[in-house]
Write a protein that holds these residues in place. Sequence first.
Motif, PDB file in Angstrom:
ATOM      1  N   ASP A 181       0.811  -1.207   0.000  1.00 21.82           N
ATOM      2  CA  ASP A 181       0.000   0.000   0.000  1.00 21.82           C
ATOM      3  C   ASP A 181       0.853   1.270   0.000  1.00 21.82           C
ATOM      4  O   ASP A 181       0.510   2.255  -0.663  1.00 21.82           O
ATOM      5  CB  ASP A 181      -0.928   0.010   1.230  1.00 21.82           C
ATOM      6  CG  ASP A 181      -2.029  -1.032   1.104  1.00 21.82           C
ATOM      7  OD1 ASP A 181      -2.314  -1.459  -0.040  1.00 21.82           O
ATOM      8  OD2 ASP A 181      -2.602  -1.426   2.135  1.00 21.82           O
ATOM      9  N   LYS A 213       1.981   1.975  -3.399  1.00 23.84           N
ATOM     10  CA  LYS A 213       0.875   2.494  -4.208  1.00 23.84           C
ATOM     11  C   LYS A 213       0.700   3.988  -3.972  1.00 23.84           C
ATOM     12  O   LYS A 213       0.388   4.743  -4.898  1.00 23.84           O
ATOM     13  CB  LYS A 213      -0.415   1.744  -3.883  1.00 23.84           C
ATOM     14  CG  LYS A 213      -0.446   0.303  -4.370  1.00 23.84           C
ATOM     15  CD  LYS A 213      -1.776  -0.365  -4.037  1.00 23.84           C
ATOM     16  CE  LYS A 213      -1.810  -1.805  -4.560  1.00 23.84           C
ATOM     17  NZ  LYS A 213      -3.086  -2.484  -4.233  1.00 23.84           N
ATOM     18  N   ASP A 214       0.907   4.414  -2.728  1.00 20.25           N
ATOM     19  CA  ASP A 214       0.825   5.845  -2.436  1.00 20.25           C
ATOM     20  C   ASP A 214       1.928   6.607  -3.163  1.00 20.25           C
ATOM     21  O   ASP A 214       1.698   7.719  -3.658  1.00 20.25           O
ATOM     22  CB  ASP A 214       0.929   6.082  -0.925  1.00 20.25           C
ATOM     23  CG  ASP A 214      -0.276   5.540  -0.166  1.00 20.25           C
ATOM     24  OD1 ASP A 214      -1.349   5.380  -0.786  1.00 20.25           O
ATOM     25  OD2 ASP A 214      -0.137   5.262   1.045  1.00 20.25           O
TER      26      ASP A 214
END
Length: 457
Positions: A88, A91-92
């Motif tokens: 995650d 992804k940021d």
Amino acid sequence: MSNDPFAVSDAIKAMRAEWAITEPLMGGTLAMRKAGQALLPKHPAEEDEAYATRLGVATLFPAYSETVVSMTDRVFAEPIQLGDDIPDELKDFASDIDRQGNDLSAWGVNWFRVGLSYGLSYALVEYPKADGVRTKAEEDAAGLRPYVVMIHPMQVLGWRDDGTKLTQFRYLETVTEDDGDFGVKIIEQVRVLEPGTWKIYRKTKDGHSKHDEGVTSLNVIPLVTFYTKRVGLMCAKPLMMELAHLNIKHWQSQSDQDNILHVARVPMLAVIGPTQNHDSNGNLLPFQLVVGTGAATVLPMNADMKFVEHGGKAIEAGRQSLLDLIDEMRMAGAKLLRKDQSGTKTATQAQEDASQETSPLMRMAHHFADCIAQIFQLMANYRNLPEGGHVEIKGNFDIDYAPETSIPSLVNMANSSLLSHETLFSEMQRRGVISDEFDWADERARIEEQGPALGSM
């Protein structure tokens, strides 16, 4: 032996010889004019002033650059899809992959475009200096995180390798520093990367000196190379070099055509016969030629005067030659879309494509996705994450040599009942004219609901 970090390696010099053709083509008319005689030779006995005039009005038909852009747009017909296995926090990072406000797809377009034009392009995964930062929480609080920087092929000076991986990589970069109260100065420097370390060199009056250095937390050089026509480790050739040569030929032929049109449009005045008269004593009388709508010219006896114009056959032949070159360039660019079963693939790709033909552009897109995955893995290594994950690229790889010609042809076929309206709808969707969100059955129902067209009432 060379101890000069600014020295250009022989391998880079060899690649730059071909980039000297592709780079001006990508730069457009002004870049082509700047290349001068290298790409537009002088004619035998052509005077400098005449050549400068001819060069100054030459214009480029941008077949090479537009093909590069068009093929890149096909690859990025949809944004890059991030896999579920990407952490995650990475992804940021993808929303601002270069810390310059560009997301992964926007940044990737430029990286792919350069690789397609030059044969290869480089991406360096960087990490800001973390002096005094000891924990991940402190890193997050300071906004420290990995990001990617594109290295243009023309920046690269050289490298070393052990046969399988890089042991050194040198490239030229520019930085700006404040100069006085309002000005800035641009400084060239060489960055030398080695596993676990980096150094920066700048030129001095006596040669060069080390300006800065540091260490990294990785035991590899965090560089990813995207190839479109690899010929060896860190070496490649421009994939569409033959198209580039055709475009150069068109540039030169177009200049000749413009020049002959200029000559043909200005008729030449010719005086036929004697150009002098004699008086009764046998003395020569002066002959003055005056040309104009409000003037009369007195000719000697038995002389004639007329405008001589170009026959025009060479002009038509030159025009046809230029049109033929445009067709050849279109076909050369379209070869990237022709499907075949050749090409080197990864094991995963071989399983997926075992019964499916692929085109060169599709294979490049697969390789590009692998390169993006390598970038994420290097980011994961910086953040002590086990895996970086994968991405998927869904492009438009359907072949269409001339959309501007095929679309009207499809419409005419449908109007002549040689093609169903449903097939026309599908072909328009395939070419991106109609959004994939629309469904033919729903659209047909809407057409029936709206009634007959105004022109048919």
